[in-house]
Design a protein around this motif. Structure first.
Motif, PDB file in Angstrom:
ATOM      1  N   ARG A 275       0.833  -1.201   0.000  1.00  0.00           N
ATOM      2  CA  ARG A 275       0.000   0.000   0.000  1.00  0.00           C
ATOM      3  C   ARG A 275       0.879   1.266   0.000  1.00  0.00           C
ATOM      4  NH1 ARG A 275      -5.334   0.935   1.501  1.00  0.00           N
ATOM      5  NH2 ARG A 275      -5.618  -1.177   0.687  1.00  0.00           N
ATOM      6  N   PHE A 276       1.940   1.246   0.782  1.00  0.00           N
ATOM      7  CA  PHE A 276       2.878   2.369   0.746  1.00  0.00           C
ATOM      8  C   PHE A 276       3.418   2.578  -0.662  1.00  0.00           C
ATOM      9  CE2 PHE A 276       2.858   2.466   5.301  1.00  0.00           C
ATOM     10  CZ  PHE A 276       3.453   3.660   5.670  1.00  0.00           C
ATOM     11  N   ALA A 277       3.821   1.488  -1.322  1.00  0.00           N
ATOM     12  CA  ALA A 277       4.409   1.604  -2.659  1.00  0.00           C
ATOM     13  C   ALA A 277       3.414   2.183  -3.660  1.00  0.00           C
ATOM     14  CB  ALA A 277       4.885   0.230  -3.129  1.00  0.00           C
ATOM     15  N   HIS A 296      13.473   3.534   0.857  1.00  0.00           N
ATOM     16  CA  HIS A 296      12.221   3.907   0.201  1.00  0.00           C
ATOM     17  C   HIS A 296      11.729   5.245   0.755  1.00  0.00           C
ATOM     18  CE1 HIS A 296      12.576  -0.152  -1.126  1.00  0.00           C
ATOM     19  NE2 HIS A 296      11.443  -0.094  -1.821  1.00  0.00           N
ATOM     20  N   ILE A 297      11.483   6.171  -0.144  1.00  0.00           N
ATOM     21  CA  ILE A 297      11.078   7.534   0.233  1.00  0.00           C
ATOM     22  C   ILE A 297       9.608   7.729  -0.097  1.00  0.00           C
ATOM     23  CG2 ILE A 297      11.603   9.991   0.035  1.00  0.00           C
ATOM     24  CD1 ILE A 297      13.974   8.263   0.964  1.00  0.00           C
ATOM     25  N   GLY A 298       8.821   8.033   0.935  1.00  0.00           N
ATOM     26  CA  GLY A 298       7.418   8.365   0.749  1.00  0.00           C
ATOM     27  C   GLY A 298       7.204   9.865   0.814  1.00  0.00           C
ATOM     28  N   GLN A 299       6.057  10.313   0.403  1.00  0.00           N
ATOM     29  CA  GLN A 299       5.801  11.755   0.313  1.00  0.00           C
ATOM     30  C   GLN A 299       4.401  12.087   0.817  1.00  0.00           C
ATOM     31  OE1 GLN A 299       5.341  14.043  -3.664  1.00  0.00           O
ATOM     32  NE2 GLN A 299       7.523  14.176  -3.180  1.00  0.00           N
ATOM     33  N   PHE A 300       4.317  13.227   1.543  1.00  0.00           N
ATOM     34  CA  PHE A 300       3.010  13.748   1.948  1.00  0.00           C
ATOM     35  C   PHE A 300       3.067  15.273   1.936  1.00  0.00           C
ATOM     36  CE2 PHE A 300       5.327  13.796   5.930  1.00  0.00           C
ATOM     37  CZ  PHE A 300       4.850  14.904   6.603  1.00  0.00           C
ATOM     38  N   ARG A 301       1.908  15.882   2.011  1.00  0.00           N
ATOM     39  CA  ARG A 301       1.843  17.352   2.058  1.00  0.00           C
ATOM     40  C   ARG A 301       1.717  17.805   3.506  1.00  0.00           C
ATOM     41  NH1 ARG A 301      -2.266  20.467  -1.406  1.00  0.00           N
ATOM     42  NH2 ARG A 301      -3.726  19.191  -0.229  1.00  0.00           N
ATOM     43  N   ARG A 302       2.475  18.857   3.859  1.00  0.00           N
ATOM     44  CA  ARG A 302       2.427  19.417   5.206  1.00  0.00           C
ATOM     45  C   ARG A 302       1.999  20.879   5.116  1.00  0.00           C
ATOM     46  NH1 ARG A 302       7.756  18.530   8.196  1.00  0.00           N
ATOM     47  NH2 ARG A 302       8.541  20.267   6.942  1.00  0.00           N
ATOM     48  N   GLU A 303       0.958  21.235   5.867  1.00  0.00           N
ATOM     49  CA  GLU A 303       0.504  22.624   5.884  1.00  0.00           C
ATOM     50  C   GLU A 303       1.416  23.436   6.799  1.00  0.00           C
ATOM     51  OE1 GLU A 303      -3.622  25.197   6.508  1.00  0.00           O
ATOM     52  OE2 GLU A 303      -3.511  23.106   7.160  1.00  0.00           O
ATOM     53  N   VAL A 315       9.927  11.517   3.219  1.00  0.00           N
ATOM     54  CA  VAL A 315      10.280  10.802   4.439  1.00  0.00           C
ATOM     55  C   VAL A 315      10.625   9.361   4.082  1.00  0.00           C
ATOM     56  CG1 VAL A 315       9.515  10.122   6.747  1.00  0.00           C
ATOM     57  CG2 VAL A 315       8.599  12.198   5.723  1.00  0.00           C
ATOM     58  N   SER A 316      11.717   8.849   4.636  1.00  0.00           N
ATOM     59  CA  SER A 316      12.045   7.442   4.408  1.00  0.00           C
ATOM     60  C   SER A 316      11.260   6.561   5.380  1.00  0.00           C
ATOM     61  CB  SER A 316      13.547   7.204   4.570  1.00  0.00           C
ATOM     62  OG  SER A 316      13.967   7.450   5.891  1.00  0.00           O
TER      63      SER A 316
END
Length: 579
Positions: A275-277, A296-303, A315-316
């Motif tokens: 699911r992360f991938a 593995h580097i994941g990404q999200f939006r930060r306000e 973020v790894s």
């Protein structure tokens, strides 16, 4: 070390801002990495003083195969752990091993305490730089400043701590090159105690293989390279990464969840590696000298401000982070897990210990052992915002409770109660496996109480006979002392069998037999236990919390008496080794 008969050690005195190099022929027999680092720790540790006393050393060591053979990417750090108050060892990748190799440094010994916050720049000399403007900054902001204000040509690696290290949280880590860490056991707190905010190492000396060795070196290198890249032995580490373990462990009742109240998490599929991938993975990164790319580097939006102002955050993540900051605290999707990882990263905390500490605190709150006067907000599994705030409170020592939680679940549970469900082994918070006797006993007796000492969980998954478990744990800990002295990434442990190790060492001018390697492994383990004994440690002190016997594993519920007998069996093996 490479094509030499000595270990080149850099000694740094923070108190007097002095440094010197020594060529230590007596250390050459320890190979490098864990062997050299453990021996240097034994020489320099002060057992009569507190772990955070200025006189205590920080040791770093690379190995004879660092960067010159595939997947030999790590540097070993040893120190007097402020977390378990005994032997501390941690490993990190990134560019650090390469930078040390290109600077012709085999090991570093740091002692003393700076007059004010400092960072070190190690190039052709050691510079002691003022870090007062960085004190109090996050790991992320510190890294930006170090990059902007450090000049010099060559391979560069930077280490730094966050607020948790400055505030002496006993499981604070050291960030290395953004996505790698010296985690576990509190090296960040040792940095903080020395007012050492960071270290930058720059190296530009060429690494030369003598002409007479080149043919042999090329053959060995190519053979290992082909095994690493053209077979499936390491494929899982690049594809989905270690988080591919989430679903299989969940299916076999072995994924620690909700403070180990269960090992089967109802939201496991939502935080699985797959699911992360699919949802958040944006790229894969490799340590210098590694062909795999397991980061593995994941990404999200930060306000970051009102008015829909967002920034994209990378973020790894890996299995241990998804377990500790996911299933263990009841988070339910990849973006939530990444947000919690991000806060832990910025504060410079060890992710495993932080997640397990939050899990214990949540159950303690629900049981009424601690109250909102302690936590300053309600704790409930799955509530992200409160956990994010709690991470800040741990890092900054917000009140008496968070200062206690910043010393780990063993300390906090002894102070407040709830020892039976405090999920630590040997004083170190549990990693992401509850598979059976192999995992519980292996984590308990390992020289640093870590999943990196031995793969007890793999021993369980192989359905090993109970009578053989302890022997296999002991044998693997010995073998890993060779791997981590070279310093080989443990993901490649199946690639570097004894025959391959002997050929690789011979290709760089070190001739050893199989029996000689075994004797080196034994002496390294003896060195570790001599240190532990000096610090008052004994395997007789091991007490496994009740929760480990209440929750089902792959091999069913465990019998406490049987586990304790296995610890005694391991102790007998160590006693025999130490004769």
């Amino acid at each position: 070390m490479l094509h030499k008969d000595f270990i080149r050690v850099l000694y740094i005195d923070l108190t007097n801002e002095e440094y010197r190099f020594e060529e230590r022929r007596d250390l050459f027999k320890y190979l490098g990495g864990t062997g050299v680092a453990a021996k240097l720790l034994e020489e320099n540790i002060k057992p009569e003083l507190d772990p955070l006393d200025p006189a205590q050393p920080i040791i770093f060591a690379n190995g004879p195969l660092s960067f010159v053979m595939p997947v030999c990417t790590k540097v070993v750090a040893t120190f007097y752990s402020p977390h378990t108050r005994e032997y501390g060892e941690s490993h990190a990748g990134g560019r650090l091993a390469m930078a040390m190799r290109f600077n012709n440094i085999d090991a570093i010994v740091i002692t003393g305490r700076a007059k004010h916050p400092e960072y070190l720049v190690i190039d052709d000399k050691v510079l002691f730089k003022d870090a007062r403007a960085m004190w109090g900054l996050s790991v992320e902001d510190t890294g930006k400043i170090l990059r902007q204000h450090t000049s010099g040509s060559g391979i560069r690696s930077s280490m730094r701590i966050g607020r948790s290290g400055e505030n002496l949280v006993s499981y604070a880590g050291v960030n290395v090159d953004t996505y790698r860490h010296f985690g576990r056991l509190g090296l960040g707190a040792v940095f903080g105690s020395k007012l050492l905010k960071g270290i930058v190492i720059i190296g530009d000396e060429p690494v030369k293989i003598p002409k007479e060795n080149m043919k042999k070196y090329r053959e060995v290198y190519d053979s290992i390279y082909d095994t690493v890249t053209k077979t499936d032995v390491m494929e899982k580490y690049h594809a989905v990464g270690t988080s591919i373990n989430v679903l299989p462990l969940n299916e076999m009742n072995s994924l620690p969840s909700l403070n180990l109240q269960t090992t089967r998490y109802e939201h496991a599929e939502n935080i699985s590696g797959e699911r992360f991938a699919k949802e958040v993975l944006v790229r894969k990164v490799a340590c210098s000298g590694c062909q795999i790319g397991c980061i593995h580097i994941g990404q999200f939006r930060r306000e970051f401000d009102d008015g829909y102002e967002y920034e994209t955050v990378n973020v790894s993540y890996d299995h241990e982070l998804v377990f500790a900051l996911g299933s263990f605290v009841g988070l339910k999707n990849p973006e939530e897990v990444l947000q919690l990882i991000d806060v832990v990263e910025r504060e410079g905390l060890d992710a495993i210990s932080t997640g397990v500490a939050l899990g214990w605190a949540t159950e303690a709150y629900k049981r009424g052992i601690i109250t909102i006067d302690d936590t300053l907000m309600p704790f409930e599994f799955g509530v992200l915002q409160n956990y994010m705030a709690a991470v800040h409170y741990i890092a900054t020592g917000k009140n008496e409770f968070y200062r206690a939680l910043g010393k780990g679940v063993d300390f906090a549970s002894k102070k407040y109660g709830g020892q039976d469900f405090a999920c630590h082994l040997g004083g170190n918070e549990m990693p992401g496996y509850h598979t059976g006797y192999g995992s519980v006993v292996g984590f308990s007796v390992g020289s640093r109480h870590s999943h990196l000492d031995n793969a007890g969980y793999s021993i369980d998954q192989a359905r090993t006979k109970e009578d053989d478990i302890v022997k296999k744990i002991f044998e693997e800990e010995l073998e890993r002392n060779i791997l981590t002295s070279l310093v080989i990434c443990l993901f490649a442990r199946k690639v570097y069998n004894r025959d391959t190790i002997i050929k690789a060492l011979d290709a760089v001018g070190i001739t050893l037999t199989n029996s000689e390697l075994t004797e080196i492994a034994k002496e390294i383990l003896r060195t570790k236990y001599r240190i532990k004994e000096k610090l008052g440690y004994s395997l007789d002190q091991i007490k496994i919390p009740k929760r480990f016997f209440k929750t089902i594993t792959l091999n069913g519920k465990l019998d406490e008496e049987k586990a304790n007998n296995m610890v005694k069996e391991y102790k007998a093996m160590i006693d025999e080794l130490m004769k």
